[in-house]
Design a protein around this motif. Sequence first.
Motif, PDB file in Angstrom:
ATOM      1  N   VAL A  23       0.846  -1.186   0.000  1.00  0.00           N
ATOM      2  CA  VAL A  23       0.000   0.000   0.000  1.00  0.00           C
ATOM      3  C   VAL A  23       0.886   1.242   0.000  1.00  0.00           C
ATOM      4  N   GLY A  29       1.716   5.242   0.434  1.00  0.00           N
ATOM      5  CA  GLY A  29       1.262   6.382   1.223  1.00  0.00           C
ATOM      6  C   GLY A  29       0.836   6.022   2.625  1.00  0.00           C
ATOM      7  N   ILE A  30       1.682   5.260   3.338  1.00  0.00           N
ATOM      8  CA  ILE A  30       1.339   4.884   4.709  1.00  0.00           C
ATOM      9  C   ILE A  30       1.478   6.082   5.646  1.00  0.00           C
ATOM     10  N   VAL A  53       0.434   9.196   5.013  1.00  0.00           N
ATOM     11  CA  VAL A  53      -0.542  10.258   4.785  1.00  0.00           C
ATOM     12  C   VAL A  53      -1.709  10.088   5.755  1.00  0.00           C
ATOM     13  N   MET A  70      -1.970   1.743   7.318  1.00  0.00           N
ATOM     14  CA  MET A  70      -2.160   1.078   6.029  1.00  0.00           C
ATOM     15  C   MET A  70      -3.644   1.009   5.663  1.00  0.00           C
ATOM     16  N   HIS A  92      -5.936   3.003   6.710  1.00  0.00           N
ATOM     17  CA  HIS A  92      -6.377   4.365   6.414  1.00  0.00           C
ATOM     18  C   HIS A  92      -5.960   4.774   4.997  1.00  0.00           C
ATOM     19  N   ALA A  93      -4.732   4.406   4.628  1.00  0.00           N
ATOM     20  CA  ALA A  93      -4.263   4.764   3.287  1.00  0.00           C
ATOM     21  C   ALA A  93      -5.099   4.078   2.215  1.00  0.00           C
ATOM     22  N   ARG A  94      -5.525   2.834   2.490  1.00  0.00           N
ATOM     23  CA  ARG A  94      -6.376   2.135   1.516  1.00  0.00           C
ATOM     24  C   ARG A  94      -7.740   2.801   1.407  1.00  0.00           C
ATOM     25  N   LEU A 100      -8.388   5.935   1.958  1.00  0.00           N
ATOM     26  CA  LEU A 100      -8.200   7.194   1.231  1.00  0.00           C
ATOM     27  C   LEU A 100      -8.072   6.945  -0.260  1.00  0.00           C
ATOM     28  N   ALA A 149     -11.235   5.679   8.899  1.00  0.00           N
ATOM     29  CA  ALA A 149     -10.920   4.254   8.925  1.00  0.00           C
ATOM     30  C   ALA A 149      -9.539   4.045   9.531  1.00  0.00           C
TER      31      ALA A 149
END
Lengths: 165, 112
Positions: free
Chosen positions: A118, A120-121, A123, B51, B53-55, B57, B66
């Motif tokens: 994933v 952008g961890i 952000v 991770m 949260h990034a997903r 977004l 989240a």
Amino acid sequence: MGATQIIFWILSIVAVFSAIMVITRKNPVYSVLYLIITFFAISGHYVLMNAQFLAIVNIIVYAGAILVLFLFVLMLMNLNKESEPKKNKFMLWASAFAGGLLLYVLLAAVHTAHIENVKGIHVGNIGLVSELGKALFTTYVVPFEITSILFLSAMVGAVVIGKKD
Amino acid sequence: MPINYYIFLAIILFCIGVTGVLTRRNAIIIFMCIELMLNSVNLLLVAFSKMHHARALAAGAANTTAGIEAQLFVFFIMVVAAAEVAVGLAIIVMMYRNTHSVDINFLNRLKN
């Protein structure tokens, strides 16, 4: 290599090195001091992941309260290198081997697993005090109050246990 | 940084904690190694929360929270760890008062 990666590697090396020093130093006071360095490095990781609230709580609770308590107990008992219990060499190597084997198995398991990468961890702003405070005092207010009761009972329990008869 | 690096770091710290528990005989050092293991798990929880949260977004949800549950979980773990340390150190102090040692091998009286 960006600045984030350089900071990540420095913090990781500091954390792992001082964690190893914690379990290898003979003098327990040095172990506590190295554990403080480890916790500060972990707090640095939290800041790097934009989880400022947890970074501050980690420093206040762990480095500020728990490890001071450890140091206090160590100094109260006056423990040093001479009073450190001796262990026979075979047990030492066997347990170090067992720990290394666990490390090897876990690393191999994660290495062969397929983990989605994933981007952008770092952000997002869910780690900020305002966001966490909103969630803590609306959705999770009941567990929060229950922890205060837990603290009260732990305090009473510590006093009862530590009291002289 | 990819999530893999955080998983590896947490595994290494956790295994150092396990090795410390196995190799040392001083009860206080064993307690400190347990704290180290707790902290490595906290680090992994925060990494997974970010991770997640990034997903969320990336999926297009703009004002999502989240992944905030994991960070609250870490907060509660820290709170419980603080309470645990207070009681545990009281037990170790009492044990020291009775046996004048923090060697855990004195604690095998229930064995027979």
